[in-house]
Design a protein around this motif. Structure first.
Motif, mmCIF file in Angstrom:
data_model
loop_
_atom_site.group_PDB
_atom_site.id
_atom_site.type_symbol
_atom_site.label_atom_id
_atom_site.label_comp_id
_atom_site.label_asym_id
_atom_site.label_seq_id
_atom_site.Cartn_x
_atom_site.Cartn_y
_atom_site.Cartn_z
ATOM 1 N N ARG A 1 0.836 -1.172 0.139
ATOM 2 C CA ARG A 1 -0.054 0.035 0.019
ATOM 3 C C ARG A 1 0.843 1.129 -0.009
ATOM 4 N NH1 ARG A 1 -4.059 2.904 4.131
ATOM 5 N NH2 ARG A 1 -2.015 3.001 5.287
ATOM 6 N N ILE A 2 0.887 1.875 -0.980
ATOM 7 C CA ILE A 2 1.576 3.252 -1.355
ATOM 8 C C ILE A 2 0.966 4.440 -0.310
ATOM 9 C CG2 ILE A 2 2.557 4.737 -2.859
ATOM 10 C CD1 ILE A 2 2.120 2.698 -4.998
ATOM 11 N N ARG A 3 -0.095 4.533 -0.227
ATOM 12 C CA ARG A 3 -0.872 5.493 0.229
ATOM 13 C C ARG A 3 -2.145 5.068 0.896
ATOM 14 N NH1 ARG A 3 -4.774 6.812 -3.301
ATOM 15 N NH2 ARG A 3 -4.223 6.424 -5.457
ATOM 16 N N PRO A 4 -3.117 5.820 1.479
ATOM 17 C CA PRO A 4 -4.387 5.403 1.872
ATOM 18 C C PRO A 4 -4.934 5.616 0.641
ATOM 19 C CG PRO A 4 -3.627 7.090 3.567
ATOM 20 C CD PRO A 4 -2.488 6.759 2.476
ATOM 21 N N VAL A 5 -6.162 4.762 0.255
ATOM 22 C CA VAL A 5 -6.959 4.811 -0.663
ATOM 23 C C VAL A 5 -8.345 5.300 -0.458
ATOM 24 C CG1 VAL A 5 -7.965 3.417 -2.696
ATOM 25 C CG2 VAL A 5 -5.776 2.906 -1.655
ATOM 26 N N GLU A 6 -8.827 4.734 0.709
ATOM 27 C CA GLU A 6 -10.383 5.029 1.214
ATOM 28 C C GLU A 6 -10.558 5.941 2.300
ATOM 29 O OE1 GLU A 6 -12.743 1.634 1.328
ATOM 30 O OE2 GLU A 6 -11.832 0.609 -0.587
ATOM 31 N N LEU A 7 -9.260 6.045 2.803
ATOM 32 C CA LEU A 7 -9.270 7.205 3.948
ATOM 33 C C LEU A 7 -10.189 8.364 3.829
ATOM 34 C CD1 LEU A 7 -8.238 7.790 6.968
ATOM 35 C CD2 LEU A 7 -6.271 8.710 5.938
ATOM 36 N N ARG A 8 -9.886 9.078 2.751
ATOM 37 C CA ARG A 8 -10.804 10.341 2.642
ATOM 38 C C ARG A 8 -12.275 9.979 2.466
ATOM 39 N NH1 ARG A 8 -13.310 13.367 -1.089
ATOM 40 N NH2 ARG A 8 -13.493 15.661 -0.933
ATOM 41 N N ASP A 9 -12.488 8.947 1.945
ATOM 42 C CA ASP A 9 -14.088 8.414 1.800
ATOM 43 C C ASP A 9 -14.614 8.275 3.463
ATOM 44 O OD1 ASP A 9 -12.944 7.968 -0.756
ATOM 45 O OD2 ASP A 9 -13.432 5.950 -0.912
ATOM 46 N N MET A 10 -13.734 7.668 4.104
ATOM 47 C CA MET A 10 -14.403 7.307 5.493
ATOM 48 C C MET A 10 -14.285 8.477 6.134
ATOM 49 S SD MET A 10 -15.437 4.986 7.624
ATOM 50 C CE MET A 10 -16.403 6.066 8.447
ATOM 51 N N GLU A 11 -13.382 9.490 5.991
ATOM 52 C CA GLU A 11 -13.716 10.717 6.814
ATOM 53 C C GLU A 11 -14.834 11.440 6.230
ATOM 54 O OE1 GLU A 11 -8.866 11.473 7.389
ATOM 55 O OE2 GLU A 11 -9.809 12.267 5.608
ATOM 56 N N PHE A 12 -15.143 11.676 4.929
ATOM 57 C CA PHE A 12 -16.161 12.299 4.423
ATOM 58 C C PHE A 12 -17.554 11.710 4.806
ATOM 59 C CE2 PHE A 12 -19.422 13.375 1.148
ATOM 60 C CZ PHE A 12 -19.061 14.425 0.904
ATOM 61 N N LEU A 13 -17.706 10.353 4.890
ATOM 62 C CA LEU A 13 -18.683 9.592 5.381
ATOM 63 C C LEU A 13 -19.133 10.049 6.756
ATOM 64 C CD1 LEU A 13 -21.026 7.559 5.575
ATOM 65 C CD2 LEU A 13 -19.309 6.001 5.676
ATOM 66 N N ARG A 14 -17.906 9.935 7.693
ATOM 67 C CA ARG A 14 -18.057 10.177 9.065
ATOM 68 C C ARG A 14 -18.614 11.843 9.502
ATOM 69 N NH1 ARG A 14 -19.158 7.055 12.377
ATOM 70 N NH2 ARG A 14 -21.000 8.445 12.000
ATOM 71 N N ARG A 15 -18.034 12.739 8.658
ATOM 72 C CA ARG A 15 -18.506 14.074 8.594
ATOM 73 C C ARG A 15 -19.973 14.184 8.258
ATOM 74 N NH1 ARG A 15 -13.490 15.213 6.185
ATOM 75 N NH2 ARG A 15 -14.748 15.666 4.408
ATOM 76 N N ASN A 16 -20.372 13.527 7.307
ATOM 77 C CA ASN A 16 -21.961 13.782 6.882
ATOM 78 C C ASN A 16 -22.759 12.688 7.459
ATOM 79 O OD1 ASN A 16 -21.714 15.697 4.586
ATOM 80 N ND2 ASN A 16 -19.698 14.688 4.401
ATOM 81 N N THR A 17 -22.572 11.932 8.240
ATOM 82 C CA THR A 17 -23.728 11.169 8.965
ATOM 83 C C THR A 17 -23.575 10.915 10.202
ATOM 84 O OG1 THR A 17 -25.077 9.301 8.824
ATOM 85 C CG2 THR A 17 -22.774 9.015 8.647
ATOM 86 N N ASP A 18 -24.441 11.283 11.267
ATOM 87 C CA ASP A 18 -24.745 10.941 12.957
ATOM 88 C C ASP A 18 -25.007 9.277 12.919
ATOM 89 O OD1 ASP A 18 -27.460 11.076 12.438
ATOM 90 O OD2 ASP A 18 -27.746 12.686 13.639
ATOM 91 N N ARG A 19 -25.176 8.659 11.941
ATOM 92 C CA ARG A 19 -25.554 7.409 12.180
ATOM 93 C C ARG A 19 -24.153 6.388 12.207
ATOM 94 N NH1 ARG A 19 -31.372 6.114 9.326
ATOM 95 N NH2 ARG A 19 -32.163 8.349 9.954
ATOM 96 N N ALA A 20 -24.309 5.137 12.564
ATOM 97 C CA ALA A 20 -23.094 4.263 12.466
ATOM 98 C C ALA A 20 -22.846 4.048 11.057
ATOM 99 C CB ALA A 20 -23.592 2.831 13.048
#
Length: 346
Positions: free
Chosen positions: A119-138
């Motif tokens: 793994r050269i770099r994170p691939v889905e990290l920004r995806d997870m950070e974006f999801l976490r910012r945009n929902t208060d659900r699990a």
């Protein structure tokens, strides 16, 4: 974020329909790409990330409006469930893919493994950070499983299939730890290819899955299915998995199965009594939106084999290839059905 505390929590397998303004759905419908399919995107590179963000918010809000307890980002930024992660790794020649020919004669372009997988770099990290910012659900995020990625690539470097799968597993594990730190409440590995090659899977799939999940402390899931309903007709799907009981030896807490379209014999679940079961109760091959009553009956049938505190309610598979209105309708009916059955047993 804590997971839903009530019985029969609802979730999605992973993907949600991408809007027509974002992707060429006609092109997408022709295959499940293993290599990159940049031509699928309708928005140019300069504005693509913003467009994907906007479409992701739409997917999250649809899931929330439908009543889903454990949401995903809809995998909106992916051309397929596996290719975005697999082709971002070191050791993959993305410019010169290999062509493999199936027994049916169908030709598929796949990644070529020409060096050490890393793994050269994170691939889905920004995806997870974006999801976490945009929902208060699990929030759940999905990763392609190491065995499946090893079967979707041409190995030109490692000594055997097991070495390749274990290299993919180490890369998945690095990514999973970053996703956990970013706020993932659930991490899911998609491993549909264990049923494509069960003999090889018995040799090392569980070992690779456990390596991929090593040290992860949030709830984990392994998903397997018979293929997207839009790609694999229901008439060709068997009523049982050739590789299922073996998943009892994985460290994953949950096993996700497709059950509605193939009318799966749920008796096989007795071998997974230590696991929670993410039960597919939406037939994604049926263009109609099932009624809540029909779905409730599927949930009740599941409860004959799985205790209520071990059952998670979900569609059969990802909803990527469906019309969005149909996907939303099915999810809403599924949540209504879960609430109905929950009321009967609580």
């Amino acid at each position: 974020m804590t997971l839903a505390q009530h019985l029969l929590p609802t979730t999605v397998v992973g993907s949600y329909p991408q809007p027509e303004w974002l992707v060429d759905r006609a092109m997408l419908s022709k295959s499940v790409p293993r290599t990159r399919m940049q031509a699928m995107w309708r928005v140019d590179g300069e504005h693509l990330e913003e467009a994907q963000d906007d479409a992701t918010i739409v997917a999250i809000r649809d899931m929330e409006r439908a009543g889903i307890d454990i949401v995903t980002d809809g995998e909106i930024r992916r051309e397929s469930y596996s290719n975005r992660f697999a082709t971002a790794l070191g050791g993959i020649d993305t410019d010169n893919p290999a062509i493999i020919v199936a027994r049916t004669g169908q030709q598929t372009s796949v990644p070529r493994v020409v060096g050490q997988i890393r793994r050269i770099r994170p691939v889905e990290l920004r995806d997870m950070e974006f999801l976490r910012r945009n929902t208060d659900r699990a929030a759940k995020i999905t990763l392609p499983g190491p065995f499946t990625m090893s079967q979707q690539a041409k190995n030109e470097f490692y000594e055997d299939d097991e070495a390749l799968a274990m290299a993919f597993a180490a890369a998945v594990n690095d990514e999973a730890h970053d996703l956990q730190r970013a706020g993932a409440d659930v991490i899911q590995l998609d491993e549909p290819w264990v049923r494509n090659n069960p003999e090889l899977a018995r040799r090392h799939a569980v070992k690779a899955i456990n390596r991929a999940l090593d040290g992860i402390t949030v709830p984990t899931v392994v998903h397997l299915c018979f293929g997207y309903a839009a790609v694999v007709p229901g008439s060709t799907k068997p009523a049982g998995y050739p590789f299922l009981a073996e998943l009892a030896d994985t460290t994953a807490q949950q096993i996700s199965i497709e059950a509605a379209q193939p009318k799966l014999d749920l008796g096989a679940l007795k071998d997974l009594s230590a696991k929670k079961i993410m039960l597919g109760v939406l037939d994604l091959g049926d263009p109609a939106v099932e009624s809540a009553d029909v779905i409730a009956d599927r949930i009740r049938h599941g409860l004959k084999y799985v205790a209520a505190d071990r059952l998670v309610v979900a569609p059969d598979c990802g909803m990527k290839y469906m019309p969005r209105a149909t996907a939303f309708g099915k999810l809403k009916a599924m949540c209504e059905a879960a609430a109905k059955v929950r009321g009967e047993i609580s």
